[in-house]
Design an enzyme around this catalytic site. Sequence first.
Site, mmCIF file in Angstrom:
data_model
loop_
_atom_site.group_PDB
_atom_site.id
_atom_site.type_symbol
_atom_site.label_atom_id
_atom_site.label_comp_id
_atom_site.label_asym_id
_atom_site.label_seq_id
_atom_site.Cartn_x
_atom_site.Cartn_y
_atom_site.Cartn_z
ATOM 1 N N ARG A 41 -15.403 -84.267 89.453
ATOM 2 C CA ARG A 41 -14.888 -84.828 90.699
ATOM 3 C C ARG A 41 -14.650 -86.336 90.560
ATOM 4 O O ARG A 41 -13.514 -86.783 90.431
ATOM 5 C CB ARG A 41 -15.876 -84.548 91.850
ATOM 6 C CG ARG A 41 -15.267 -84.636 93.248
ATOM 7 C CD ARG A 41 -14.900 -86.026 93.732
ATOM 8 N NE ARG A 41 -16.030 -86.936 93.795
ATOM 9 C CZ ARG A 41 -15.918 -88.234 94.084
ATOM 10 N NH1 ARG A 41 -14.729 -88.775 94.323
ATOM 11 N NH2 ARG A 41 -16.988 -89.015 94.088
ATOM 12 N N ASP A 42 -15.693 -87.127 90.515
ATOM 13 C CA ASP A 42 -15.524 -88.582 90.503
ATOM 14 C C ASP A 42 -14.771 -89.028 89.247
ATOM 15 O O ASP A 42 -13.934 -89.930 89.300
ATOM 16 C CB ASP A 42 -16.896 -89.266 90.560
ATOM 17 C CG ASP A 42 -16.801 -90.730 90.937
ATOM 18 O OD1 ASP A 42 -15.765 -91.139 91.484
ATOM 19 O OD2 ASP A 42 -17.762 -91.474 90.686
ATOM 20 N N ASN A 70 -18.122 -94.751 85.714
ATOM 21 C CA ASN A 70 -19.441 -94.131 85.764
ATOM 22 C C ASN A 70 -20.173 -94.234 84.437
ATOM 23 O O ASN A 70 -19.566 -94.167 83.369
ATOM 24 C CB ASN A 70 -19.286 -92.624 86.059
ATOM 25 C CG ASN A 70 -18.726 -92.343 87.431
ATOM 26 O OD1 ASN A 70 -19.385 -92.555 88.425
ATOM 27 N ND2 ASN A 70 -17.485 -91.881 87.473
ATOM 28 N N CYS A 104 -12.442 -97.589 86.151
ATOM 29 C CA CYS A 104 -12.674 -98.453 87.311
ATOM 30 C C CYS A 104 -11.339 -98.887 87.884
ATOM 31 O O CYS A 104 -10.625 -99.653 87.253
ATOM 32 C CB CYS A 104 -13.480 -99.670 86.859
ATOM 33 S SG CYS A 104 -13.823 -100.833 88.184
ATOM 34 N N HIS A 122 -22.309 -97.409 87.833
ATOM 35 C CA HIS A 122 -21.165 -97.568 86.934
ATOM 36 C C HIS A 122 -21.585 -98.505 85.802
ATOM 37 O O HIS A 122 -22.515 -99.299 85.950
ATOM 38 C CB HIS A 122 -19.970 -98.125 87.698
ATOM 39 C CG HIS A 122 -19.288 -97.081 88.531
ATOM 40 N ND1 HIS A 122 -17.942 -97.040 88.753
ATOM 41 C CD2 HIS A 122 -19.798 -96.009 89.199
ATOM 42 C CE1 HIS A 122 -17.634 -96.010 89.511
ATOM 43 N NE2 HIS A 122 -18.739 -95.370 89.813
ATOM 44 N N HIS A 136 -26.272 -93.875 91.802
ATOM 45 C CA HIS A 136 -24.971 -93.629 91.155
ATOM 46 C C HIS A 136 -24.505 -94.962 90.573
ATOM 47 O O HIS A 136 -24.047 -95.834 91.309
ATOM 48 C CB HIS A 136 -23.997 -93.111 92.221
ATOM 49 C CG HIS A 136 -22.578 -92.947 91.781
ATOM 50 N ND1 HIS A 136 -22.019 -91.708 91.527
ATOM 51 C CD2 HIS A 136 -21.593 -93.845 91.552
ATOM 52 C CE1 HIS A 136 -20.748 -91.867 91.170
ATOM 53 N NE2 HIS A 136 -20.463 -93.158 91.181
#
Lengths: 290, 290
Positions: free
Chosen positions: A12-13, A239, A230, A199, A197
């Site tokens: 997803r992300d 991530n 990003c 990055h 979460h």
Amino acid sequence: MSFVSIREVGPRDGLQNEDPVPADAKVRLLDALSATGVRRIEAVSFVHPKAIPQMADADEVWARSRHDPDVRYSALVPNTRGAQRALAAGFREIEVVVSASDTHNRKNLNRSTDESLDDIAQLVPLIHAAGGTVEVIVATSFGCPYEGDVPPERVGSIVERVRADGADRIAFGDTTGMGTPRRVRDLLSVVTPDLLHFHNTRGTGLANILTALNLGVTEFDASVGGLGGCPYAPGASGNVATEEVVHMLHDMGYETGIDLDALIAAAALAQEIVGRELPSGVLKAGLRTR
Amino acid sequence: MSFVSIREVGPRDGLQNEDPVPADAKVRLLDALSATGVRRIEAVSFVHPKAIPQMADADEVWARSRHDPDVRYSALVPNTRGAQRALAAGFREIEVVVSASDTHNRKNLNRSTDESLDDIAQLVPLIHAAGGTVEVIVATSFGCPYEGDVPPERVGSIVERVRADGADRIAFGDTTGMGTPRRVRDLLSVVTPDLLHFHNTRGTGLANILTALNLGVTEFDASVGGLGGCPYAPGASGNVATEEVVHMLHDMGYETGIDLDALIAAAALAQEIVGRELPSGVLKAGLRTR
């Protein structure tokens, strides 16, 4: 041995921040990840296809992918319509996002943080009534690319509000990689989330996770291969890469349930699917010992 | 505020692991780094030009570059001939390398670890007699790509030997990026170096530095832009990027003397010089707040 719970967010992300790929490729990646032993996967988001074409085929991808009974799958939704689609598709773990930074929330969701909090207050009972749980992801918790530092108290007051409105779980998102060990300590001294979460935009991803582990957090998002990138800094990492996180955790004696070789194979598949070199060091260099 | 001492190794360790660049470019990079406020620079190595063509012009580069009185410059040497050249060029801080892993030492230096330790024992009085100091860098301290894990006690016995032979300073090198927070704790519980040299090959670079800081180490090597790479894993990262280290340290309240904007400009110059994208996230994404 302690268990650290990794939620894999690459499908997803990760894919949402790459050029669109075919549904077939998404299904292959989801199935490969389900076979790694990871216990949680953020599978898709149910968003408007014009807003995010990368997720336009979420229903098809989810219907065609293997649903492992040992894996908890979640879906991200932006609104009631998305939540209805997610519930209809069978999801019971639903994520919603609100930004701690008002400017970021307006750019991302076209409404103020307060308006988004009102939306979430409406969504929670709807999802609960269908037997689902709601995780609220507080984006820009460690800083905002528009507003700069975000006061921990601001994140704390959002958490208070959404908990009062019935949120089941809280995650803090380091949306643009502004987290550092110092910011992690500062924020967690005010309010502790269920999940973090991070990055790796400025190289601090694993240092932040290490800091949070030492402060008692045991749930982390990560994206296979470092899939994603990003949007605020073209070419930069997004991530944290799941295999870098798991590689460090296993070496430190933590259990994750994940087979690292299978995970690296899934990262290689992710790299093949998106057709660009992914940032994961463990994908490039392999395990520290062979 | 505590001071953390960064030694910039891009001009030597970095460029030695890139395709050769002209002397002019090396002088420009050295001069740019001298102007960042960094207090120590590993400037060149004096090695046989057939073995390492990247450093064939060490004398010329050093003679033509600006020597800032506030910067301590060091040179790496492999043997007596190199030490004599370094001393003749005016260096008083000399580094020598020995691998904790016998296999790596044989591949790197064509002799056993014990033979290298005998060589170092001969070199120390020669360098001391000329008014110089000797830093012994123990390579593969956190693992060897051929032998796997390296017992901390093995590193400890090497440190004992070289200290007895008169070494002034000890550094531990994570030569192929096998260090993790756990390995840092394990090794430092047995023996503490003056300085640590980490690679970011598997993403743990800043997590390792954070761990070592918490154990009291305050001197670290880093390479501008992440210049260098890893000869054992093509495409993988090598040395930790100086600006990623400094960015994290400054945000944590440590002082380094370095002007981060000047350092990022030097990283951009390094990237231009080698003509490939360097791995530094801070170079790509900029500071966490602008």
